[in-house]
Design an enzyme around this catalytic site. Structure first.
Site, PDB file in Angstrom:
ATOM      1  N   LYS A  22     138.502 -35.221  48.670  1.00 35.62           N
ATOM      2  CA  LYS A  22     138.124 -35.758  49.997  1.00 35.62           C
ATOM      3  C   LYS A  22     136.753 -35.234  50.401  1.00 35.62           C
ATOM      4  CE  LYS A  22     139.810 -33.600  53.743  1.00 35.62           C
ATOM      5  NZ  LYS A  22     138.803 -33.098  54.712  1.00 35.62           N
ATOM      6  N   ASN A  23     136.522 -33.926  50.213  1.00 34.35           N
ATOM      7  CA  ASN A  23     135.300 -33.313  50.739  1.00 34.35           C
ATOM      8  C   ASN A  23     134.087 -33.546  49.860  1.00 34.35           C
ATOM      9  OD1 ASN A  23     136.795 -32.541  52.900  1.00 34.35           O
ATOM     10  ND2 ASN A  23     136.974 -30.395  52.314  1.00 34.35           N
ATOM     11  N   CYS A 116     137.869 -28.219  66.751  1.00 33.18           N
ATOM     12  CA  CYS A 116     139.177 -28.702  66.305  1.00 33.18           C
ATOM     13  C   CYS A 116     140.119 -27.500  66.342  1.00 33.18           C
ATOM     14  CB  CYS A 116     139.076 -29.304  64.910  1.00 33.18           C
ATOM     15  SG  CYS A 116     138.803 -28.069  63.653  1.00 33.18           S
ATOM     16  N   ARG A 121     133.650 -24.975  65.467  1.00 32.07           N
ATOM     17  CA  ARG A 121     132.997 -25.854  64.481  1.00 32.07           C
ATOM     18  C   ARG A 121     131.647 -26.382  64.989  1.00 32.07           C
ATOM     19  NH1 ARG A 121     137.033 -27.901  61.134  1.00 32.07           N
ATOM     20  NH2 ARG A 121     135.392 -28.328  59.633  1.00 32.07           N
ATOM     21  N   ASP A 304     140.473 -23.265  52.750  1.00 34.66           N
ATOM     22  CA  ASP A 304     141.380 -24.425  52.817  1.00 34.66           C
ATOM     23  C   ASP A 304     142.675 -24.201  52.056  1.00 34.66           C
ATOM     24  OD1 ASP A 304     138.753 -26.962  52.745  1.00 34.66           O
ATOM     25  OD2 ASP A 304     139.468 -25.599  54.296  1.00 34.66           O
ATOM     26  N   ARG A 397     145.522 -37.095  56.622  1.00 37.06           N
ATOM     27  CA  ARG A 397     144.051 -37.084  56.639  1.00 37.06           C
ATOM     28  C   ARG A 397     143.499 -36.631  55.292  1.00 37.06           C
ATOM     29  NH1 ARG A 397     141.180 -34.105  61.412  1.00 37.06           N
ATOM     30  NH2 ARG A 397     139.529 -34.785  60.012  1.00 37.06           N
TER      31      ARG A 397
HETATM   32  C1  EPZ Z   1     133.696 -27.984  55.264  1.00 37.43           C
HETATM   33  O1  EPZ Z   1     133.674 -27.978  56.664  1.00 37.43           O
HETATM   34  C2  EPZ Z   1     134.995 -28.666  54.860  1.00 37.43           C
HETATM   35  N1  EPZ Z   1     134.993 -30.038  55.363  1.00 37.43           N
HETATM   36  C3  EPZ Z   1     136.177 -27.886  55.439  1.00 37.43           C
HETATM   37  O2  EPZ Z   1     137.365 -28.515  54.976  1.00 37.43           O
HETATM   38  C4  EPZ Z   1     136.121 -26.463  54.891  1.00 37.43           C
HETATM   39  O3  EPZ Z   1     137.169 -25.721  55.462  1.00 37.43           O
HETATM   40  C5  EPZ Z   1     134.767 -25.827  55.233  1.00 37.43           C
HETATM   41  O4  EPZ Z   1     133.693 -26.655  54.745  1.00 37.43           O
HETATM   42  C6  EPZ Z   1     134.612 -24.440  54.635  1.00 37.43           C
HETATM   43  O5  EPZ Z   1     134.745 -24.506  53.247  1.00 37.43           O
HETATM   44  C7  EPZ Z   1     134.293 -30.977  54.690  1.00 37.43           C
HETATM   45  O6  EPZ Z   1     133.631 -30.707  53.695  1.00 37.43           O
HETATM   46  C8  EPZ Z   1     134.360 -32.383  55.230  1.00 37.43           C
HETATM   47  P1  EPZ Z   1     131.087 -25.064  57.318  1.00 37.43           P
HETATM   48  P2  EPZ Z   1     132.300 -27.599  57.448  1.00 37.43           P
HETATM   49  O7  EPZ Z   1     129.940 -25.709  58.009  1.00 37.43           O
HETATM   50  O8  EPZ Z   1     131.136 -28.025  56.657  1.00 37.43           O
HETATM   51  C9  EPZ Z   1     129.995 -22.134  60.856  1.00 37.43           C
HETATM   52  C10 EPZ Z   1     139.486 -29.472  55.151  1.00 37.43           C
HETATM   53  O9  EPZ Z   1     140.573 -28.982  55.414  1.00 37.43           O
HETATM   54  N2  EPZ Z   1     128.942 -23.113  61.215  1.00 37.43           N
HETATM   55  O10 EPZ Z   1     130.922 -24.661  55.885  1.00 37.43           O
HETATM   56  O11 EPZ Z   1     132.450 -28.068  58.843  1.00 37.43           O
HETATM   57  C11 EPZ Z   1     131.387 -22.701  61.065  1.00 37.43           C
HETATM   58  O12 EPZ Z   1     131.791 -22.549  62.412  1.00 37.43           O
HETATM   59  C12 EPZ Z   1     138.266 -29.080  55.949  1.00 37.43           C
HETATM   60  O13 EPZ Z   1     139.268 -30.306  54.232  1.00 37.43           O
HETATM   61  C13 EPZ Z   1     128.088 -22.825  62.278  1.00 37.43           C
HETATM   62  O14 EPZ Z   1     128.221 -21.794  62.926  1.00 37.43           O
HETATM   63  O15 EPZ Z   1     132.357 -26.014  57.433  1.00 37.43           O
HETATM   64  C14 EPZ Z   1     132.197 -21.873  60.115  1.00 37.43           C
HETATM   65  O16 EPZ Z   1     132.513 -20.640  60.726  1.00 37.43           O
HETATM   66  C15 EPZ Z   1     138.617 -28.125  57.067  1.00 37.43           C
HETATM   67  N3  EPZ Z   1     127.110 -23.721  62.604  1.00 37.43           N
HETATM   68  C16 EPZ Z   1     131.230 -21.609  58.943  1.00 37.43           C
HETATM   69  O17 EPZ Z   1     129.921 -21.887  59.459  1.00 37.43           O
HETATM   70  C17 EPZ Z   1     126.947 -24.894  61.906  1.00 37.43           C
HETATM   71  O18 EPZ Z   1     126.030 -25.667  62.235  1.00 37.43           O
HETATM   72  C18 EPZ Z   1     131.461 -22.500  57.729  1.00 37.43           C
HETATM   73  O19 EPZ Z   1     131.565 -23.826  58.201  1.00 37.43           O
HETATM   74  C19 EPZ Z   1     127.814 -25.161  60.828  1.00 37.43           C
HETATM   75  C20 EPZ Z   1     128.794 -24.249  60.499  1.00 37.43           C
END
Ligand code: EPZ
Length: 418
Positions: A22-23, A116, A121, A304, A397
């Site tokens: 998915k990702n 969420c 996020r 995840d 999802r």
């Molecule tokens: C991706 O989310 C995945 N989703 C998530 O999978 C996964 O849990 C996550 O990466 C971590 O591996 C998709 O790829 C669609 P991040 P993403 O930006 O990109 C902080 C699932 O179950 N952050 O890597 O949204 C954030 O708050 C989903 O399939 C900022 O602070 O995660 C987090 O603490 C859930 N500012 C950390 O970075 C930003 O602008 C990592 O988040 C962006 C992120």
């Protein structure tokens, strides 16, 4: 709404094939915005999140043809640049249209994705990087309004590795003027899959899979065919399920080089794991050892799979410390596991899991995608009746017909309308 009903106590046996990731599919579908012409994407999972991104892009004028797991995409006749709140609020990954839309058309209006269940996020790192590339943005009624004549290459440093942030800026940079360097970039396999498709489209990218990615902008790109990588989180979910049900399962179609941290932790828990070409066989122990886990960005243990691994540790011998370092609120499944008899103590970002003899069947409620998977795993081993997992739209999802795949492995599990 549907629920999933499980009668626990049946070790999983047999063979299962994982779906496409998915990702990886989500950014790969939005990357099709970067050029006109027909792309052909294979191994696309049939999931609610995929349907959502297709609906959002269709509203922008993108054409789709979807049969089984093959998706054809054509962005030749774009008619809009706005992604509405009603759809974006159901899937945060909608932010992934921002980079490619700005690269192709210089304009985008997208609802700021809210938080969420698992955390705030924010997308501040995405926006900061786009501003560095010359994008003018302002927030109005919860929408990001973005405009740029032509994106300029820039030196970008991410305060923390962000998966969709790295993907968004990579897609923005491929048509930008000059060179973009992403430092402290995320290294997930899904980013490498996107980069390989972008290179096939004619992009100039190197360093994907490392913390430093360099992209040199090109004039235009071309449509391609691409096969999406297998879903390592789905594969890991089946591996954990095999281990905790004392089963023996062959999981095919997965990339074991994407699962090293999970393999290491399951072997420490006592599972026998054989990695063979294009798959892995997992044999569960009589009783699992308790194992400590700390979630980290790839190649560390994936956040995840934290909830699923916690479900397994509820039955391990001894105590396990599970530390969630990526998201600030990813223990929502704990209270539901406790209703099934689990003994877990949360202290900030760490959960101390005291292994117990057995879990007890109970009605429980899913709260997010991976929490719902952990409750299903708990149901597979729960005694004393049937476990009912409610609100499984969360599950749909991110997992393609999960209950059917578990039933194919001998689980007594079925979907029922509420
Ligand atoms: C991706 O989310 C995945 N989703 C998530 O999978 C996964 O849990 C996550 O990466 C971590 O591996 C998709 O790829 C669609 P991040 P993403 O930006 O990109 C902080 C699932 O179950 N952050 O890597 O949204 C954030 O708050 C989903 O399939 C900022 O602070 O995660 C987090 O603490 C859930 N500012 C950390 O970075 C930003 O602008 C990592 O988040 C962006 C992120």
């Amino acid at each position: 709404m549907d629920k999933i009903v499980i009668e626990g106590g049946h070790p999983l046996q047999g063979h299962v094939t994982v779906s496409g990731a998915k990702n990886a599919a989500l950014p790969i579908i939005t990357a099709c915005l970067l050029t006109g012409g027909w792309h052909r994407l294979e191994n696309i999972p049939r999931l609610r999140d995929i349907e959502t991104i297709i609906r959002i892009l269709s509203q922008l004028g993108v054409a789709f043809e979807f049969e089984q797991n093959s998706l054809r995409v054509n962005s030749g006749q774009l008619s809009g640049h706005e992604a509405a709140y009603e759809l974006v609020k159901t899937m945060r990954a909608s932010i992934l249209i921002l980079g490619p839309l700005l690269a192709r058309y210089g304009r985008a209006k997208i609802s700021l994705p809210g938080g969420c269940a698992i955390g705030a996020r924010p997308v501040d790192l995405h926006l900061k990087a786009l501003a560095a590339m010359g994008v003018d943005m302002f927030l109005d009624q919860g929408y990001i309004n973005a405009r740029v004549d032509r994106l300029k290459g820039a030196e970008i440093f991410f305060d923390t590795p962000t998966v969709t942030g790295t993907e968004n800026i990579m897609m923005a940079a491929v048509l930008a003027e000059g060179e973009t360097t992403l430092r402290n970039a995320a290294r997930e396999p899904e980013i490498q899959d996107l980069a390989s498709m972008l290179r096939d489209m004619g992009a100039d990218i190197e360093g994907d899979g490392t913390h430093t990615i360099t992209i040199r902008g090109v004039k235009e790109l071309r449509p391609v065919e691409h096969i999406v990588i297998p879903d390592r989180i789905e594969a890991g979910t089946f591996m954990i399920a095999a281990a905790m049900t004392r089963g023996e399962v062959h999981i095919s179609g997965c990339r074991t080089d994407h699962l090293s941290a999970v393999i290491e932790k399951l072997e420490a828990a006592g599972a026998e794991i054989q990695t063979i070409e294009g798959g892995v066989t997992v044999k569960g122990p009589e009783i699992m050892n308790s194992v400590d886990v700390r979630t980290m960005p790839f190649p560390g243990f994936p956040t995840d799979l934290q909830a699923q691994f916690m479900a397994a540790m509820c039955l391990a011998e001894g105590w396990s410390m599970i530390r969630e370092t990526v998201f600030e609120n990813r223990f929502i499944h704990v209270s539901e596991l406790e209703r099934m008899g689990a003994d877990i103590e949360i202290n900030g970002g760490q959960a101390l899991v005291r292994g117990c003899e057995h879990l007890l069947a109970a009605p429980v409620m899913a709260t997010d995608l991976r929490a719902s998977a952990s409750l299903i795993l708990a149901g597979l081993v729960a005694e004393g009746g049937k476990t009912e997992v409610h609100r499984i739209y969360h599950l749909d999802r991110g997992y393609e017909a999960l209950e059917k795949k578990f039933a194919g492995l001998g689980a007594k599990i079925w979907r029922q309308s509420e």
